[in-house]
Design a protein around this motif. Structure first.
Motif, mmCIF file in Angstrom:
data_model
loop_
_atom_site.group_PDB
_atom_site.id
_atom_site.type_symbol
_atom_site.label_atom_id
_atom_site.label_comp_id
_atom_site.label_asym_id
_atom_site.label_seq_id
_atom_site.Cartn_x
_atom_site.Cartn_y
_atom_site.Cartn_z
ATOM 1 N N GLN A 97 0.852 -1.191 0.000
ATOM 2 C CA GLN A 97 0.000 0.000 0.000
ATOM 3 C C GLN A 97 0.884 1.237 0.000
ATOM 4 N N LYS A 98 0.620 2.125 -0.903
ATOM 5 C CA LYS A 98 1.369 3.387 -0.908
ATOM 6 C C LYS A 98 1.040 4.142 0.371
ATOM 7 N N MET A 99 2.053 4.686 1.041
ATOM 8 C CA MET A 99 1.788 5.416 2.290
ATOM 9 C C MET A 99 0.859 6.594 1.980
ATOM 10 N N ALA A 100 -0.115 6.794 2.872
ATOM 11 C CA ALA A 100 -1.090 7.856 2.659
ATOM 12 C C ALA A 100 -0.475 9.218 2.960
ATOM 13 N N PRO A 101 -1.011 10.279 2.327
ATOM 14 C CA PRO A 101 -0.567 11.629 2.709
ATOM 15 C C PRO A 101 -0.894 11.873 4.180
ATOM 16 N N LYS A 102 -0.258 12.909 4.733
ATOM 17 C CA LYS A 102 -0.545 13.246 6.140
ATOM 18 C C LYS A 102 -2.002 13.644 6.309
ATOM 19 N N GLY A 103 -2.507 13.446 7.516
ATOM 20 C CA GLY A 103 -3.895 13.823 7.759
ATOM 21 C C GLY A 103 -4.339 13.428 9.151
ATOM 22 N N HIS A 104 -5.628 13.513 9.357
ATOM 23 C CA HIS A 104 -6.199 13.143 10.654
ATOM 24 C C HIS A 104 -6.700 11.718 10.604
ATOM 25 N N SER A 164 -13.238 16.297 19.372
ATOM 26 C CA SER A 164 -12.035 16.382 18.545
ATOM 27 C C SER A 164 -12.312 16.951 17.167
ATOM 28 N N ALA A 165 -13.581 17.063 16.796
ATOM 29 C CA ALA A 165 -13.893 17.601 15.470
ATOM 30 C C ALA A 165 -13.355 19.017 15.323
ATOM 31 N N LYS A 166 -13.112 19.690 16.457
ATOM 32 C CA LYS A 166 -12.512 21.035 16.387
ATOM 33 C C LYS A 166 -11.181 21.014 15.653
ATOM 34 N N LEU A 167 -10.503 19.857 15.715
ATOM 35 C CA LEU A 167 -9.217 19.732 15.031
ATOM 36 C C LEU A 167 -9.372 19.929 13.524
ATOM 37 N N LEU A 168 -10.567 19.672 13.012
ATOM 38 C CA LEU A 168 -10.808 19.784 11.572
ATOM 39 C C LEU A 168 -11.360 21.150 11.184
ATOM 40 N N GLU A 169 -11.709 21.929 12.207
ATOM 41 C CA GLU A 169 -12.416 23.180 11.930
ATOM 42 C C GLU A 169 -11.503 24.398 12.002
ATOM 43 N N GLY A 203 -5.336 27.852 14.129
ATOM 44 C CA GLY A 203 -4.936 28.509 12.885
ATOM 45 C C GLY A 203 -4.692 27.576 11.705
ATOM 46 N N ALA A 204 -4.880 26.256 11.906
ATOM 47 C CA ALA A 204 -4.717 25.330 10.775
ATOM 48 C C ALA A 204 -5.871 25.503 9.792
ATOM 49 N N LYS A 205 -5.642 25.025 8.547
ATOM 50 C CA LYS A 205 -6.689 25.142 7.530
ATOM 51 C C LYS A 205 -7.820 24.166 7.838
ATOM 52 N N PRO A 206 -9.073 24.592 7.777
ATOM 53 C CA PRO A 206 -10.164 23.645 8.006
ATOM 54 C C PRO A 206 -10.145 22.538 6.945
ATOM 55 N N ILE A 207 -10.600 21.363 7.350
ATOM 56 C CA ILE A 207 -10.618 20.220 6.433
ATOM 57 C C ILE A 207 -12.060 19.801 6.193
ATOM 58 N N ASP A 208 -12.383 19.540 4.943
ATOM 59 C CA ASP A 208 -13.745 19.120 4.584
ATOM 60 C C ASP A 208 -13.997 17.695 5.092
ATOM 61 N N ILE A 209 -15.071 17.520 5.856
ATOM 62 C CA ILE A 209 -15.344 16.190 6.403
ATOM 63 C C ILE A 209 -16.232 15.347 5.479
ATOM 64 N N ILE A 264 -7.560 7.753 7.021
ATOM 65 C CA ILE A 264 -6.784 9.002 7.089
ATOM 66 C C ILE A 264 -7.451 10.058 6.213
ATOM 67 N N LEU A 265 -7.954 11.092 6.855
ATOM 68 C CA LEU A 265 -8.590 12.197 6.147
ATOM 69 C C LEU A 265 -7.469 13.175 5.792
ATOM 70 N N HIS A 266 -7.163 13.297 4.518
ATOM 71 C CA HIS A 266 -5.966 14.035 4.097
ATOM 72 C C HIS A 266 -6.039 15.505 4.485
ATOM 73 N N ALA A 267 -4.939 15.985 5.044
ATOM 74 C CA ALA A 267 -4.883 17.380 5.490
ATOM 75 C C ALA A 267 -4.981 18.336 4.307
ATOM 76 N N ASP A 268 -4.587 17.861 3.109
ATOM 77 C CA ASP A 268 -4.583 18.761 1.952
ATOM 78 C C ASP A 268 -5.935 18.783 1.235
ATOM 79 N N GLY A 269 -6.946 18.116 1.838
ATOM 80 C CA GLY A 269 -8.269 18.163 1.238
ATOM 81 C C GLY A 269 -8.450 17.222 0.068
ATOM 82 N N SER A 270 -7.452 16.338 -0.165
ATOM 83 C CA SER A 270 -7.530 15.462 -1.338
ATOM 84 C C SER A 270 -8.287 14.170 -1.059
ATOM 85 N N GLY A 271 -9.112 14.162 -0.031
ATOM 86 C CA GLY A 271 -9.914 12.962 0.235
ATOM 87 C C GLY A 271 -9.395 12.148 1.385
#
Lengths: 731, 731
Positions: A608-615, A667-672, A676-682, A712-719
């Protein structure tokens, strides 16, 4: 001589004393009207000794004014309490709508057969000594169940305390509450909003009634369900929800036996806008369930109950006082538009405690606008406060009109959604509340309750009840009830349509009981569950090739139905940066797994290709034996383990349901946009949860557990990347 | 004609009707006995109109049996209620121990001066219209304060509701509770364990008394402290703690004005084993304090109160019901040895709710051993349960002896620490409890309380009170009270000696108000705060040299008294792996800081070797204006921010205190071998917290805040690294 039952409760209702349900709405197997509305009752075991359970039943029925036919059944007596006594039910020779049985357990089966012979439609067995004793006694209960199935006779109990129907003056219980109701001094606050009680505990069910009456409530039916050999709490709940004279139901239960009937009743209650207040007892079984997955260890049967309650807006109470307080506020209040509470007080300290309490329950005590303050200021002393709480200060009595005026200003302001009055009821001669004023504000749409910081006086209780409102002695219960009222109003305003489970079924023939990641992904591919960037391999060379194609770094993971916890046995290696590393890892994993479990069936390994960083999320499902599939989600790591930050919802879920579920996590605040981090689409995570919930619901007869961990919900919003997956089938 | 005050309360106490305090224990400025035990009282403003506050005071004093001299003072009357009236206090011509003043605010100062002239030692000002109004009215309060300081006269209030002394039959309040006490039907459960009430709210203070009496409590003094121009809640608390006839004190407060006196009283209460139950109102100011540091934003003034309460074993209650419940259990119970509760019940559902409740409060409801079950089994029906709860099942009455026997078996078993009886009190003619049996078990050392799931009967209340015990209507309050009782017992068993603050003072002359990391470390070096592996530099070249000496990777950080939040302005770069990187980072940081704040004084930059991996802690201190330095700790990251997992303790702390503080964090599990990780010794972190707390306590007049964030506790057990440090001085 019949004594009128619970005088204060009647209020002309006897004129209506007939069932008012709409039977067409009932599901198959629902309770018939003749159960709660019998025209004739046989008391099997009736005795003239009023100190015994057997003696009390007939006595209470008479005392509380039953107007139909009464037949004592007891071969040892010619008559009991002035009624002719019969040797057995079949000897009565006239129709019997309900037989109430209080004889030794070993005689019960014959009696019930006798009832069946003459077509008695309903039997209620008060007698104990059945399933709760085990052994031969339990066999007798099975026999009762068989009679019910064979003849269609409905059986309540055994081991119950009976019921009473306050609308029809039918008392069929030995509970001392049945004896004392008529003596109780009550001030009815909402005689047109009747409360039904369904309780798996007889003592607590009837206690809810007497406590509720003391709080100003009026009742329709109270029933204790006992061992539920045939009729269960869900039947009684269903009956009361459909009953047009019952407006609120309190349910006290330890275990629901008929999950589907319960769900139907809950759904109907939600449609009809009838609140159900539940006390779920026996909450200490956490972790009792065997845990094949992490999800299962986090999803006890209690969790399933809470998830069901939440789905249908059923209001949970921890104990009798909470249930009565919540029900009293529900019975007397219009639904508020929000969570803002306006407080009027004669005591600064009392206002402060009330404010602390409401705030601690998540309600809002907003400062009033200048405009509203300007209306209040001329009415109160210079040292008093027009903020919220509006503190009119102690004035040595006669503060009623001022408190009422401030209440009205708050109501008219549009700046608050509920009013709480804080007052002293230390005097029996007067109280700082006026029934008509309160009634008018409640009628105009703003809930009003009062909290007395002194002991409650009779005049205080009476005045508030006449105002169609509630007087609290415990400020916490006032805060809790307002919180639950606001929650219920919000539930009603935002109800999402309940999604249907899809009809398609998974093809599971020939698969092992535990489906490893590659099988899960293959199976769910038609649902859009992605398996890109990974490949199943069966040798070190294949692994290295696959890695080169996918691109480094990769992870390598054993795939075996016999290895559920891969990491613990050395079945996973991550962050492999080149072909050599992949080859060595393949051999190392194979060795480790074989050492751990030589007999393990190896399906191969997943590159498996390692996933991008994320939550990291964990998404799971446990198929509850009562309520079916329950979905779970939480964030990986310490928040789940240390802080129990997980959410549960019954399947199926819509994407909107799933979004709400994710957002309910702290913990959903971590995505919002945390720190100052960029919000992530859930949305991708919500879509995955919704899809899995649909699959779980459609296949509830075959799938026991699911666990997708981590997702892993990608931090860059790529899914998202599903970095592991497991399905356990029912076998 | 005097009416005996609160007959049920007297119990021969009038024979003791004299102060029984030990004045030698009092701190300077303590309250004199003549305040609560006046031999003569002047009521200034006394009126024959009993509907007014001024009219009630004298009337209640007479009605409740005051035996000393009473002097109405009112120039408009010759006599009031049969007592000769005087135009002013100085006209009385005889000693006056206490003047109670209820005249318009603007006349008060002259009256108090008049009292001072003739040496009245105590004045209590009921009148309102002082500081709470602001402006000229507040000036009058300052004037009162000045008179008190000048003459030594003690002034209570203004704007209070007065007091009563139940031991001496002294009533000096207009509270309606003062009027109704004698009519209240009470069953005293613990007449030899008297309760004192100190309340900053008059209404709530007297309500605590009438509610407490309804729950079986007996009182000594109840006082409302008002605006506290001179005498404050801490004075009254101190007096009651030293009073040999007061055994428990309930304190209701919004703000303690005399932190040091409060601490002394709390310390004495702890020494004497007298519980203090506190209701702290006004809990909604979180975040109200301006935040120079992260610590300050997490340490509101409420936190300081909670930390103080915890230090001295002061028991917090959220509202009146909780306070009364906790006090009733404290007054009637021996201290339990642990947290195990044995439940005897006549209702299975009632037992289950009680068990759920106790468990939810962190108490333990253990299953009984086979040995104990074998003792119980023969006593109960075959379908009943000898587990815990011991369920004797509904038996239609006369269950008292059986419940009592089961209670005794539980007590004798040694397997539980407290007993809870669950019963119905639906009947007024009998109750399933026997006073003598309960009394014997309580006397033998096991607390016993009862919860009734029905409404409480008079006979139930009376029987439990005669047994020296408490009958609860609300099971939650029973569970809460047992939890607090167990907490208090644990506090008493494990009290740690309170460390002394060291005498040494830091040399802070010439330092800026904000001390940056290198200054903090230099200052604290004598305390063993390590500054190894780092160096202060003043050029890019120096930085590169220092990094080479220390070893890569390093971090580089701006040092400036004008830059508190370094990261936010680009003042920190971490993980610099070679000399070039260090040089560029130096220039980049300097540029960023100058852009952000051109005027910033730059002290240099700190080159710091990157710390080994480990757990990040934040350790801080805020100097609370009332209670002095409060230490704080938590784990870095989401646990503090999302879950509020922080702990606070008042300085100074011993190392043991600090260890307990760290262990109280939920996140501390991360250090205790979480998910199979190696446990980490917390001693280095505890030593750092203890040292900083000593420094904070010794320098409390000059240090405002401290923040050490992050402190990295090395995962390999090699100690810790302070990766940032800040001290803010009082200026």
């Amino acid at each position: 001589m019949p004594v009128a039952f619970a005088k204060n409760s009647d209020l002309g209702r006897t004129a209506l004393a007939q069932p008012s349900t709409t039977p067409t709405k009932f599901s198959p197997g629902a309770l018939a009207d003749s159960f709660f509305w019998p025209k004739s009752i046989a008391f099997v075991g009736a005795s003239p000794d009023h100190d015994t359970i057997r003696g009390k039943l007939l006595m209470f029925a008479v005392k509380n004014g039953f107007t139909g036919e009464l037949y004592p059944v007891n071969p040892s007596h010619q008559e009991v309490d002035g009624f002719k006594s019969y040797p057995k039910v079949s000897a009565i020779g006239k129709p019997v709508d309900l037989a109430v049985v209080t004889i030794p357990a070993k005689l019960v089966v014959d009696t019930v057969e006798d009832c069946a012979r003459v077509g008695v439609p309903n039997v209620m067995i008060i007698a104990s000594g059945f399933a709760e004793e085990g052994g031969a006694a339990a066999d007798m209960q099975d026999k009762l169940s068989e009679i019910s199935r064979r003849t269609g006779m409905r059986i309540a109990g055994p081991n119950c305390q009976g019921y009473f129907n306050a609308l029809g003056n039918v008392t069929a219980t030995f509970s001392p509450v049945g004896d004392s109701l008529k003596d109780q001094q009550v001030f009815e606050a909402a005689p047109d909003r009747r409360v039904g009680v369904v309780s798996q505990s007889g003592g607590l069910g009837f206690a809810l009634c007497s406590r509720g009456r003391a709080a100003g409530l009026s009742f329709s039916y109270v029933i204790s369900s006992g061992n539920e050999v045939d009729l269960s709490a869900a039947h009684y709940l269903e009956y009361m929800i459909e009953d047009s004279q019952t407006d609120i139901v309190i349910l006290l239960c330890e275990a629901i036996r008929d999950g589907e009937r319960f769900k139907r009743a809950a759904r109907r209650a939600s449609e009809l806008g009838k609140p159900i207040v539940v006390i779920k007892v026996g909450n200490s079984d956490a972790g009792a369930r065997a845990a094949a997955s992490h999800t299962a260890s986090l999803t006890g049967s209690q969790t399933a109950y809470h998830a069901m309650f939440q789905r249908y807006g059923i209001i949970e109470a921890a104990n009798l006082d909470e249930a009565v307080a919540i029900t009293a506020v529900l019975a007397t209040s219009p639904l508020p538009k929000g969570r803002r509470v306006g407080i009027v007080t004669g005591s600064g300290g009392g206002g402060a405690i009330a404010s602390d309490t409401f705030t601690s329950f998540g309600l809002i005590v907003p400062e009033l606008s200048e405009k509203v303050k300007a209306l209040i200021r001329p009415l109160i002393p210079p040292h008093a406060s027009p903020l919220n709480p509006v503190d009119i200060t102690a004035q040595g009595g006669r503060t009623g009109p001022l408190i009422m005026r401030c209440m009205e200003i708050l109501h008219e302001s549009g700046e608050i959604d509920m009013v709480a009055i804080v007052l002293s009821t230390a005097r029996e001669t007067q109280v700082s509340a006026v029934a008509e004023n309160i009634k008018a504000v409640v009628k105009a749409g703003t809930p009003v309750t009062a909290w007395t910081y002194t002991l409650p006086s009779l005049i205080g209780r009476k005045t508030m009840a006449e105002g169609g409102s509630t007087l609290f002695q415990d400020v916490r219960l006032c805060g809790l009830a307002y919180r639950k009222l606001a929650d219920y109003a919000e539930y009603r305003a935002n109800r999402l349509p309940e999604p249907e489970a899809p009809a398609e079924r998974l093809k599971l023939d020939g698969l092992p009981a535990s489906l490893s990641e590659h099988r899960v992904k293959a199976l769910l591919a038609p649902y859009g569950i992605s398996a890109r960037d990974e490949r199943l391999v069966r040798s070190a060379a294949e692994a290295a090739d696959a890695a080169a194609t996918l691109g480094f770094p990769v992870a390598l993971k054993i795939q075996s139905p016999d290895v559920l916890h891969k990491t613990e046995v050395g079945g996973v290696v991550v962050n492999l940066v080149d072909a050599n590393a992949v080859g060595s890892a393949y051999d190392a994993i194979l060795g480790a797994v074989k050492r751990h479990k030589p007999s393990a069936v190896i399906e191969g390994m997943l590159v498996q290709k390692m996933a991008p960083k994320g939550h990291e999320l964990v998404i799971g499902m446990v198929n509850d034996p009562t309520f079916g599939p329950i979905m779970m989600t939480g964030f990986g790591g310490v928040t789940v383990e240390l802080f129990g930050d997980v959410a549960h919802r019954p399947a199926p879920l819509s994407v909107d349901d799933a979004k709400e579920m994710i957002r309910s996590l702290k913990s959903a605040k971590l995505l919002e946009g945390f720190r100052g981090a960029k919000p992530i689409d859930i949305t991708p995570a919500a879509e995955l949860i919704a899809t899995l919930s649909q699959v779980a619901a459609a296949n509830r007869d075959v799938i026991q557990e699911m666990e997708f961990n981590p997702v892993i919900l990608h931090a860059d919003g790529s899914g998202l990347t599903i970095a592991d997956a497991l399905i356990v089938l029912k076998r």
